[in-house]
Design a protein around this motif. Structure first.
Motif, PDB file in Angstrom:
ATOM      1  N   VAL A   1      -4.903  -4.542   6.494  1.00  0.00           N
ATOM      2  CA  VAL A   1      -6.141  -4.003   7.046  1.00  0.00           C
ATOM      3  C   VAL A   1      -5.757  -2.954   8.092  1.00  0.00           C
ATOM      4  O   VAL A   1      -4.827  -3.150   8.872  1.00  0.00           O
ATOM      5  N   GLY A   2      -6.458  -1.833   8.058  1.00  0.00           N
ATOM      6  CA  GLY A   2      -6.165  -0.733   8.976  1.00  0.00           C
ATOM      7  C   GLY A   2      -5.277   0.333   8.379  1.00  0.00           C
ATOM      8  O   GLY A   2      -5.111   1.416   8.958  1.00  0.00           O
ATOM      9  N   THR A   3      -4.698   0.056   7.207  1.00  0.00           N
ATOM     10  CA  THR A   3      -3.837   1.021   6.529  1.00  0.00           C
ATOM     11  C   THR A   3      -4.674   2.172   5.979  1.00  0.00           C
ATOM     12  O   THR A   3      -5.723   1.956   5.386  1.00  0.00           O
ATOM     13  N   SER A   4      -4.203   3.395   6.195  1.00  0.00           N
ATOM     14  CA  SER A   4      -4.833   4.556   5.572  1.00  0.00           C
ATOM     15  C   SER A   4      -4.247   4.720   4.182  1.00  0.00           C
ATOM     16  O   SER A   4      -3.022   4.638   4.007  1.00  0.00           O
ATOM     17  N   VAL A   5      -5.116   4.928   3.195  1.00  0.00           N
ATOM     18  CA  VAL A   5      -4.668   5.113   1.824  1.00  0.00           C
ATOM     19  C   VAL A   5      -5.187   6.459   1.315  1.00  0.00           C
ATOM     20  O   VAL A   5      -6.231   6.938   1.746  1.00  0.00           O
ATOM     21  N   THR A   6      -4.428   7.028   0.398  1.00  0.00           N
ATOM     22  CA  THR A   6      -4.786   8.316  -0.195  1.00  0.00           C
ATOM     23  C   THR A   6      -4.977   8.130  -1.686  1.00  0.00           C
ATOM     24  O   THR A   6      -4.131   7.502  -2.347  1.00  0.00           O
ATOM     25  N   ALA A   7      -6.072   8.659  -2.202  1.00  0.00           N
ATOM     26  CA  ALA A   7      -6.374   8.534  -3.633  1.00  0.00           C
ATOM     27  C   ALA A   7      -5.172   8.949  -4.468  1.00  0.00           C
ATOM     28  O   ALA A   7      -4.574   9.996  -4.237  1.00  0.00           O
ATOM     29  N   GLY A   8      -4.795   8.085  -5.405  1.00  0.00           N
ATOM     30  CA  GLY A   8      -3.687   8.355  -6.309  1.00  0.00           C
ATOM     31  C   GLY A   8      -2.350   7.821  -5.851  1.00  0.00           C
ATOM     32  O   GLY A   8      -1.410   7.733  -6.636  1.00  0.00           O
ATOM     33  N   ASP A   9      -2.240   7.455  -4.579  1.00  0.00           N
ATOM     34  CA  ASP A   9      -0.978   6.931  -4.053  1.00  0.00           C
ATOM     35  C   ASP A   9      -0.888   5.421  -4.261  1.00  0.00           C
ATOM     36  O   ASP A   9      -1.901   4.723  -4.280  1.00  0.00           O
ATOM     37  N   THR A  10       0.322   4.919  -4.364  1.00  0.00           N
ATOM     38  CA  THR A  10       0.555   3.487  -4.489  1.00  0.00           C
ATOM     39  C   THR A  10       0.132   2.783  -3.206  1.00  0.00           C
ATOM     40  O   THR A  10       0.447   3.251  -2.111  1.00  0.00           O
ATOM     41  N   CYS A  11      -0.581   1.663  -3.355  1.00  0.00           N
ATOM     42  CA  CYS A  11      -1.013   0.926  -2.159  1.00  0.00           C
ATOM     43  C   CYS A  11      -0.755  -0.576  -2.283  1.00  0.00           C
ATOM     44  O   CYS A  11      -1.176  -1.335  -1.419  1.00  0.00           O
TER      45      CYS A  11
END
Length: 126
Positions: free
Chosen positions: A46-56
């Motif tokens: 929780v709190g992690t920034s994610v970018t569309a298309g990147d592995t999460c």
């Protein structure tokens, strides 16, 4: 039962349910079936920034290990600890076993699919 036509989908076999600027994300039943018995799920904090298309994250089954991709850009505001604790719940009900909730930055990506397009992508197997 989830209204599958109300969801958006990705080519990476994820479903998305929007509620304002928060998107609930999971994998589709088609993906769960192809994976086989899910034995491990790793999700972003929780709190992690994610970018569309990147592995999460990662999802592991008795057949293979697969990467989870962020379908949208934003911040993870909640993860489903129940799925982490019991990964088999993905197989029991993929549309009920959501993985993460993301507060979306801006508008959603234009490459999301509706139900008909997703069914066509899977050759009618979804």
């Amino acid at each position: 039962m989830t209204d599958l036509t109300a969801l958006s989908y990705t080519a990476e076999h994820e479903w998305i349910a929007f509620d304002g600027d928060v998107a609930t994300v999971g994998i589709t039943d088609y993906a769960a079936e192809k994976l086989g018995d899910v034995v491990f799920v790793e999700l972003p904090a929780v709190g992690t920034s994610v970018t569309a298309g990147d592995t999460c994250g990662e999802i592991e089954s008795t057949k293979s290990v697969g990467e989870l991709y962020a379908p949208l850009t934003g911040e993870v505001v909640e993860i489903n600890d129940a799925v982490v604790d019991d990964p088999s719940s993905v197989n029991a009900g993929a549309f009920d076993a959501w993985l993460v909730k993301i507060r979306v930055d801006g508008s959603p990506a234009g490459d999301l699919l509706d139900r008909d397009a997703y069914v066509a992508l899977t050759g009618g197997e979804a």
